[in-house]
Every structure is written in structure tokens, then in C-alpha cells.
Design a protein around this motif. Structure first.
Motif, mmCIF file in Angstrom:
data_model
loop_
_atom_site.group_PDB
_atom_site.id
_atom_site.type_symbol
_atom_site.label_atom_id
_atom_site.label_comp_id
_atom_site.label_asym_id
_atom_site.label_seq_id
_atom_site.Cartn_x
_atom_site.Cartn_y
_atom_site.Cartn_z
ATOM 1 N N ASN A 122 0.848 -1.197 0.000
ATOM 2 C CA ASN A 122 0.000 0.000 0.000
ATOM 3 C C ASN A 122 0.882 1.246 0.000
ATOM 4 O O ASN A 122 2.030 1.185 -0.394
ATOM 5 C CB ASN A 122 -0.984 -0.013 1.181
ATOM 6 N N SER A 123 0.334 2.374 0.401
ATOM 7 C CA SER A 123 1.043 3.661 0.458
ATOM 8 C C SER A 123 1.226 4.305 -0.917
ATOM 9 O O SER A 123 2.056 5.204 -1.078
ATOM 10 C CB SER A 123 2.412 3.523 1.151
ATOM 11 N N TYR A 124 0.472 3.851 -1.912
ATOM 12 C CA TYR A 124 0.462 4.529 -3.211
ATOM 13 C C TYR A 124 -0.553 5.682 -3.171
ATOM 14 O O TYR A 124 -1.458 5.694 -2.336
ATOM 15 C CB TYR A 124 0.098 3.553 -4.321
ATOM 16 N N PRO A 125 -0.447 6.652 -4.086
ATOM 17 C CA PRO A 125 -1.405 7.768 -4.104
ATOM 18 C C PRO A 125 -2.829 7.279 -4.416
ATOM 19 O O PRO A 125 -3.017 6.171 -4.930
ATOM 20 C CB PRO A 125 -0.890 8.669 -5.233
ATOM 21 N N GLU A 126 -3.788 8.113 -4.112
ATOM 22 C CA GLU A 126 -5.183 7.782 -4.436
ATOM 23 C C GLU A 126 -5.338 7.596 -5.938
ATOM 24 O O GLU A 126 -4.697 8.273 -6.736
ATOM 25 C CB GLU A 126 -6.122 8.893 -3.952
ATOM 26 N N ALA A 127 -6.219 6.666 -6.293
ATOM 27 C CA ALA A 127 -6.478 6.407 -7.717
ATOM 28 C C ALA A 127 -7.978 6.220 -7.916
ATOM 29 O O ALA A 127 -8.466 5.124 -8.135
ATOM 30 C CB ALA A 127 -5.713 5.176 -8.186
ATOM 31 N N GLY A 128 -8.717 7.310 -7.792
ATOM 32 C CA GLY A 128 -10.166 7.227 -7.939
ATOM 33 C C GLY A 128 -10.850 7.106 -6.585
ATOM 34 O O GLY A 128 -10.212 7.023 -5.534
ATOM 35 N N SER A 129 -12.171 7.050 -6.614
ATOM 36 C CA SER A 129 -12.969 7.072 -5.389
ATOM 37 C C SER A 129 -12.826 5.805 -4.550
ATOM 38 O O SER A 129 -13.074 5.818 -3.345
ATOM 39 C CB SER A 129 -14.450 7.275 -5.742
ATOM 40 N N LYS A 130 -12.428 4.690 -5.169
ATOM 41 C CA LYS A 130 -12.347 3.427 -4.450
ATOM 42 C C LYS A 130 -10.949 3.131 -3.919
ATOM 43 O O LYS A 130 -10.711 2.062 -3.374
ATOM 44 C CB LYS A 130 -12.795 2.282 -5.360
ATOM 45 N N SER A 131 -10.040 4.078 -4.051
ATOM 46 C CA SER A 131 -8.658 3.833 -3.671
ATOM 47 C C SER A 131 -8.134 4.928 -2.748
ATOM 48 O O SER A 131 -8.377 6.112 -2.970
ATOM 49 C CB SER A 131 -7.778 3.756 -4.924
ATOM 50 N N ALA A 134 -4.219 3.595 1.845
ATOM 51 C CA ALA A 134 -4.278 2.351 2.628
ATOM 52 C C ALA A 134 -4.614 1.139 1.764
ATOM 53 O O ALA A 134 -4.517 0.001 2.234
ATOM 54 C CB ALA A 134 -5.315 2.483 3.742
ATOM 55 N N THR A 135 -4.987 1.368 0.512
ATOM 56 C CA THR A 135 -5.353 0.273 -0.394
ATOM 57 C C THR A 135 -4.120 -0.528 -0.796
ATOM 58 O O THR A 135 -3.100 0.050 -1.176
ATOM 59 C CB THR A 135 -6.037 0.825 -1.655
ATOM 60 N N TYR A 136 -4.238 -1.847 -0.735
ATOM 61 C CA TYR A 136 -3.147 -2.723 -1.170
ATOM 62 C C TYR A 136 -3.314 -3.080 -2.639
ATOM 63 O O TYR A 136 -4.415 -3.411 -3.082
ATOM 64 C CB TYR A 136 -3.122 -4.017 -0.359
ATOM 65 N N TYR A 137 -2.197 -3.015 -3.375
ATOM 66 C CA TYR A 137 -2.149 -3.444 -4.771
ATOM 67 C C TYR A 137 -1.187 -4.617 -4.893
ATOM 68 O O TYR A 137 -0.198 -4.700 -4.151
ATOM 69 C CB TYR A 137 -1.650 -2.317 -5.679
ATOM 70 N N GLN A 138 -1.444 -5.485 -5.838
ATOM 71 C CA GLN A 138 -0.451 -6.491 -6.166
ATOM 72 C C GLN A 138 0.559 -5.845 -7.100
ATOM 73 O O GLN A 138 0.201 -5.280 -8.135
ATOM 74 C CB GLN A 138 -1.071 -7.715 -6.840
ATOM 75 N N VAL A 139 1.833 -5.914 -6.731
ATOM 76 C CA VAL A 139 2.901 -5.333 -7.548
ATOM 77 C C VAL A 139 3.357 -6.400 -8.535
ATOM 78 O O VAL A 139 3.926 -7.416 -8.155
ATOM 79 C CB VAL A 139 4.082 -4.873 -6.667
ATOM 80 N N LEU A 140 3.092 -6.157 -9.819
ATOM 81 C CA LEU A 140 3.421 -7.132 -10.857
ATOM 82 C C LEU A 140 4.842 -6.949 -11.369
ATOM 83 O O LEU A 140 5.521 -7.926 -11.702
ATOM 84 C CB LEU A 140 2.418 -7.025 -12.012
ATOM 85 N N THR A 141 5.296 -5.719 -11.479
ATOM 86 C CA THR A 141 6.686 -5.418 -11.821
ATOM 87 C C THR A 141 6.952 -3.977 -11.408
ATOM 88 O O THR A 141 6.039 -3.141 -11.385
ATOM 89 C CB THR A 141 6.967 -5.621 -13.325
ATOM 90 N N GLU A 142 8.215 -3.673 -11.104
ATOM 91 C CA GLU A 142 8.547 -2.319 -10.666
ATOM 92 C C GLU A 142 9.973 -1.969 -11.053
ATOM 93 O O GLU A 142 10.806 -2.845 -11.294
ATOM 94 C CB GLU A 142 8.375 -2.182 -9.149
ATOM 95 N N GLY A 143 10.214 -0.663 -11.136
ATOM 96 C CA GLY A 143 11.538 -0.154 -11.474
ATOM 97 C C GLY A 143 11.667 1.264 -10.980
ATOM 98 O O GLY A 143 10.819 1.777 -10.245
#
Length: 234
Positions: A122-131, A134-143
Motif C-alpha cells: 500500500n502507500s500509493y497515491p489515491e487512484a479514484g474514489s475506491k482507492s 491504505a489500499t493494497y495493490y499487487q505489484v506485478l513489476t517495478e523499477g
């Protein structure tokens, strides 16, 4: 006569302070992990008649927990509940949610004879009304430039079997996001061509260039998204 008493108090104080340091520096030891967090809150089992699983995978895997404080615990049996967007751990055969805030979990499971890695953060910026952050995302790839994130939500629905009978099943909705590190911005990847113009309007030029040079790109294909973000991070 007062000197021995003062000396004893001083020694007790030193031992107490030293104990606090040990707790901070040995968070990977099982005794400290249990004292810190892994008592957890027990999770009630869902009704057995619901088909499927509320978790990201039926199998549990051992991995690492990184708490919001930056401290970590290793070799924990983990999974992720996509019904309520919650990381979970298993201890003694029972399932628990974490007491202290968790920023990230990473674990590996075996699926169909192959090892598969999962990472939720979590700890990513808000992304719409449902996010929210505190929302957890699955990280598929990062750089250093971009992260490809997946947000899967599940709910209990019903499917028709025959007149007068329907079965309860876990149904899921999935969406993808690209996190732009430099701009600290979340880009919602459209589910089809309909939202591509809006997506391109807010995307960095290198994403536009990549899409223009890959005419067979399919925004509904996770592998295509992983390939794009991996290439942009080179």
C-alpha cells in the motif's frame, strides 16, 4: 549505605535499556516477532458452500512482512484476502489479520507445479474514489520509473444452476494501474479502447511512444502490460 542501592537501580536501568535495544535489533527472531505482532486477530472461516477462494491463491506461502514502521518479519506463512483487501498470516493452523499496520507482504507459493511470487503493497497515491493510500495493490513489476499494479476485488455472487437452485461463488473484478514514480501519480489503465484517449492524454510521452510502436498491444493482457512497463524501466 546508600551506594549499593543506587548501584542496583543503575544496573536494573541498564538491563532494561539493553532489552529495548535487543528487541529493535532482532526482529527476525521468532520470540520477538510474536511479541511484536504475530498474535493478530483471528479470522472467522467463510461458509464452506461458497465456491472458490476469497484469497489471491488457494495455497499459502512463506515470506516477508514489512510493517509501516519499516521493521520486518521473515519466514511467515502468508496470503492476501481480496474480499476485503487485507494481508493475512497463518499460525498453528489458524488464520489471523495483523494488529500493527503493514506496508508490504511478499511470499512464494507453488501453483500447478511451478513457483509463483506474490507481492502486495500500500502507500500509493489515491487512484479514484475506491482507492486510498491504505489500499493494497499487487505489484506485478517495478523499477525506478514505473510500477505495474493490479487491484483485484472479490465479492460473493450467485450463478444459476437450474430453476430453483443457484450456487454462491466468489466473483472478482480486476483493474490495472501504472504508478509514475517521478510524478507520484497513478495512471488507471483502461479496460478497452474506449478509454485509451483519456489514458494517453495524461500519460508520459514514453508510454505514448511505446504504444505507437506496438500496434498489437492489448490493454486487457497482463503480459503485454508487464512487457511494456519492464521495457520502460530499462
Amino acid at each position: 549505605m546508600k551506594t549499593p542501592a543506587l548501584l542496583i537501580l543503575f544496573c536494573i536501568s541498564c538491563l532494561h535499556s539493553r532489552g529495548q535495544v535487543v528487541v529493535q535489533n532482532n526482529l527476525n527472531s521468532s520470540s520477538v516477532i510474536e511479541a511484536y505482532d504475530l498474535k493478530g486477530r483471528p479470522i472467522a472461516n467463510r461458509a464452506a458452500e461458497i465456491e472458490g477462494t476469497p484469497y489471491c491463491t488457494e495455497n499459502w506461502g512463506r515470506g516477508t512482512v514489512i510493517f509501516a514502521t519499516g521493521e520486518r518479519a521473515d519466514a511467515i506463512e502468508l496470503n492476501f484476502n481480496q474480499l476485503d483487501n487485507t494481508p493475512l498470516f497463518k499460525k498453528g493452523g489458524e488464520i489471523f489479520s495483523f494488529v500493527h499496520p503493514v506496508k508490504e507482504i511478499r511470499f512464494r507459493v507453488e501453483e500447478n507445479g511451478r513457483q509463483k511470487d506474490f507481492m502486495f503493497r500500500n502507500s500509493y497515491p489515491e487512484a479514484g474514489s475506491k482507492s486510498t493510500p491504505a489500499t493494497y495493490y499487487q505489484v506485478l513489476t517495478e523499477g525506478n520509473k514505473y510500477h505495474l499494479l493490479s487491484l483485484v476485488s472479490k465479492r460473493v455472487g450467485e450463478v444459476f444452476v437450474h430453476p430453483g437452485k443457484s450456487d454462491k461463488v466468489y466473483q472478482q473484478e480486476k483493474s490495472w494501474f501504472i504508478y509514475d514514480v517521478a510524478r507520484n501519480q497513478m495512471l488507471h489503465v483502461p479496460a478497452g479502447k474506449r478509454g485509451m484517449e483519456e489514458f494517453l492524454a495524461v500519460s508520459p510521452n514514453e508510454i505514448k511512444s511505446y504504444l505507437n510502436g506496438h500496434k498489437g498491444f492489448n490493454v486487457k493482457e497482463e503480459n503485454d502490460l508487464v512487457s511494456m512497463v519492464s521495457a520502460l524501466n530499462l
